[in-house]
Design a protein around this motif. Sequence first.
Motif, PDB file in Angstrom:
ATOM      1  N   PHE A 144       0.841  -1.211   0.000  1.00 39.20           N
ATOM      2  CA  PHE A 144       0.000   0.000   0.000  1.00 39.20           C
ATOM      3  C   PHE A 144       0.870   1.253   0.000  1.00 39.20           C
ATOM      4  CE2 PHE A 144      -3.892  -2.069   2.275  1.00 39.20           C
ATOM      5  CZ  PHE A 144      -4.300  -2.633   1.083  1.00 39.20           C
ATOM      6  N   THR A 145       1.935   1.252   0.784  1.00 32.77           N
ATOM      7  CA  THR A 145       2.837   2.408   0.842  1.00 32.77           C
ATOM      8  C   THR A 145       3.481   2.642  -0.518  1.00 32.77           C
ATOM      9  OG1 THR A 145       3.267   1.994   3.184  1.00 32.77           O
ATOM     10  CG2 THR A 145       4.832   3.412   2.025  1.00 32.77           C
ATOM     11  N   ALA A 146       3.885   1.583  -1.185  1.00 31.34           N
ATOM     12  CA  ALA A 146       4.510   1.707  -2.510  1.00 31.34           C
ATOM     13  C   ALA A 146       3.541   2.267  -3.542  1.00 31.34           C
ATOM     14  CB  ALA A 146       5.042   0.350  -2.968  1.00 31.34           C
ATOM     15  N   MET A 147       2.249   2.055  -3.342  1.00 34.08           N
ATOM     16  CA  MET A 147       1.241   2.538  -4.290  1.00 34.08           C
ATOM     17  C   MET A 147       0.926   4.016  -4.103  1.00 34.08           C
ATOM     18  SD  MET A 147      -1.342  -0.719  -4.241  1.00 34.08           S
ATOM     19  CE  MET A 147      -2.538   0.052  -5.309  1.00 34.08           C
ATOM     20  N   LEU A 148       1.277   4.574  -2.968  1.00 33.91           N
ATOM     21  CA  LEU A 148       0.971   5.978  -2.690  1.00 33.91           C
ATOM     22  C   LEU A 148       1.876   6.916  -3.470  1.00 33.91           C
ATOM     23  CD1 LEU A 148       0.647   5.764   1.209  1.00 33.91           C
ATOM     24  CD2 LEU A 148      -1.226   6.069  -0.436  1.00 33.91           C
ATOM     25  N   PRO A 149       1.382   8.084  -3.853  1.00 30.86           N
ATOM     26  CA  PRO A 149       2.273   9.099  -4.419  1.00 30.86           C
ATOM     27  C   PRO A 149       3.361   9.425  -3.387  1.00 30.86           C
ATOM     28  CG  PRO A 149      -0.024   9.734  -4.717  1.00 30.86           C
ATOM     29  CD  PRO A 149      -0.013   8.531  -3.814  1.00 30.86           C
ATOM     30  N   GLY A 150       4.534   9.778  -3.856  1.00 31.43           N
ATOM     31  CA  GLY A 150       5.690  10.005  -2.988  1.00 31.43           C
ATOM     32  C   GLY A 150       5.424  10.941  -1.821  1.00 31.43           C
ATOM     33  N   ALA A 153       3.232   9.245   0.756  1.00 32.16           N
ATOM     34  CA  ALA A 153       3.991   8.220   1.484  1.00 32.16           C
ATOM     35  C   ALA A 153       4.895   8.869   2.536  1.00 32.16           C
ATOM     36  CB  ALA A 153       4.822   7.380   0.517  1.00 32.16           C
ATOM     37  N   GLN A 154       5.513   9.999   2.197  1.00 31.83           N
ATOM     38  CA  GLN A 154       6.346  10.721   3.164  1.00 31.83           C
ATOM     39  C   GLN A 154       5.512  11.257   4.315  1.00 31.83           C
ATOM     40  OE1 GLN A 154       8.347  13.644   0.772  1.00 31.83           O
ATOM     41  NE2 GLN A 154       9.998  12.247   0.216  1.00 31.83           N
ATOM     42  N   GLN A 155       4.354  11.799   3.993  1.00 28.69           N
ATOM     43  CA  GLN A 155       3.465  12.313   5.033  1.00 28.69           C
ATOM     44  C   GLN A 155       3.039  11.178   5.960  1.00 28.69           C
ATOM     45  OE1 GLN A 155      -0.033  14.281   3.590  1.00 28.69           O
ATOM     46  NE2 GLN A 155      -0.739  14.824   5.620  1.00 28.69           N
ATOM     47  N   CYS A 156       2.719  10.026   5.382  1.00 24.49           N
ATOM     48  CA  CYS A 156       2.339   8.866   6.201  1.00 24.49           C
ATOM     49  C   CYS A 156       3.487   8.476   7.131  1.00 24.49           C
ATOM     50  CB  CYS A 156       1.968   7.677   5.318  1.00 24.49           C
ATOM     51  SG  CYS A 156       0.365   7.837   4.532  1.00 24.49           S
ATOM     52  N   ALA A 157       4.694   8.493   6.610  1.00 19.99           N
ATOM     53  CA  ALA A 157       5.845   8.121   7.435  1.00 19.99           C
ATOM     54  C   ALA A 157       5.985   9.056   8.631  1.00 19.99           C
ATOM     55  CB  ALA A 157       7.130   8.134   6.592  1.00 19.99           C
ATOM     56  N   SER A 158       5.750  10.349   8.438  1.00 22.65           N
ATOM     57  CA  SER A 158       5.872  11.267   9.569  1.00 22.65           C
ATOM     58  C   SER A 158       4.708  11.093  10.544  1.00 22.65           C
ATOM     59  CB  SER A 158       5.986  12.706   9.100  1.00 22.65           C
ATOM     60  OG  SER A 158       4.779  13.159   8.527  1.00 22.65           O
ATOM     61  N   ILE A 159       3.512  10.850  10.016  1.00 23.47           N
ATOM     62  CA  ILE A 159       2.346  10.618  10.884  1.00 23.47           C
ATOM     63  C   ILE A 159       2.507   9.316  11.657  1.00 23.47           C
ATOM     64  CG2 ILE A 159      -0.131  10.074  10.871  1.00 23.47           C
ATOM     65  CD1 ILE A 159      -0.367  12.024   8.478  1.00 23.47           C
ATOM     66  N   ASP A 160       3.105   8.311  11.031  1.00 25.20           N
ATOM     67  CA  ASP A 160       3.249   6.990  11.638  1.00 25.20           C
ATOM     68  C   ASP A 160       4.390   6.901  12.639  1.00 25.20           C
ATOM     69  OD1 ASP A 160       1.188   6.251   9.984  1.00 25.20           O
ATOM     70  OD2 ASP A 160       2.472   5.226   8.526  1.00 25.20           O
ATOM     71  N   ALA A 161       5.117   7.990  12.829  1.00 24.35           N
ATOM     72  CA  ALA A 161       6.264   7.976  13.740  1.00 24.35           C
ATOM     73  C   ALA A 161       5.870   7.486  15.121  1.00 24.35           C
ATOM     74  CB  ALA A 161       6.914   9.343  13.805  1.00 24.35           C
ATOM     75  N   ASP A 162       4.653   7.793  15.557  1.00 19.66           N
ATOM     76  CA  ASP A 162       4.209   7.354  16.886  1.00 19.66           C
ATOM     77  C   ASP A 162       4.092   5.839  16.977  1.00 19.66           C
ATOM     78  OD1 ASP A 162       1.967   7.422  15.135  1.00 19.66           O
ATOM     79  OD2 ASP A 162       0.609   7.438  16.854  1.00 19.66           O
TER      80      ASP A 162
END
Length: 165
Positions: A144-150, A153-162
């Motif tokens: 799913f992450t690979a399918m996201l626009p770059g 995906a970066q925004q998700c990575a920062s949100i998922d830091a928790d």
Amino acid sequence: MTVESPSTLSTQDELLWRRFSAMLSTVPAALDERLRALTGLNHFQFTILSTLQSQPDGTLQLAEVARAADSSLSRLSHTISKLEADGLVARKACEHDRRANWAVLTDEGARVVDQARESYDLIKREALVDRIPEHLRGELTELFTAMLPGAVAQQCASIDADLTR
């Protein structure tokens, strides 16, 4: 008589696309319907309230809320107005930028999102988690992450830091 051009996709690739398309067209509406039935909120409203609740002071500029909810400012403004009318959110003018406004989660908004969270988790389990064998969940998350626009995906990575610390 119309002649169909042959597909450039294999049969398996076409089936994959059709299932993906079916998910895009049916799952969001089903999530909204189920969440609304259990909590009175649609998915977008819950996302806004939850985003605000994740902030230390329950406050975030509207442009940032729109970005977090993957929404236009116009759609967000309309929904914020409804949430304001329901006493769940308040708008506050930005002191240093008159063009910007803040969304502020009210005590009632915090109570509503807390009450809705258990139902939302149940829906996430029903719609996705319990349908995927546990040993495949990590791979599917990566897919799913690979399918996201770059940028997303970066925004998700920062949100998922928790979750990934």
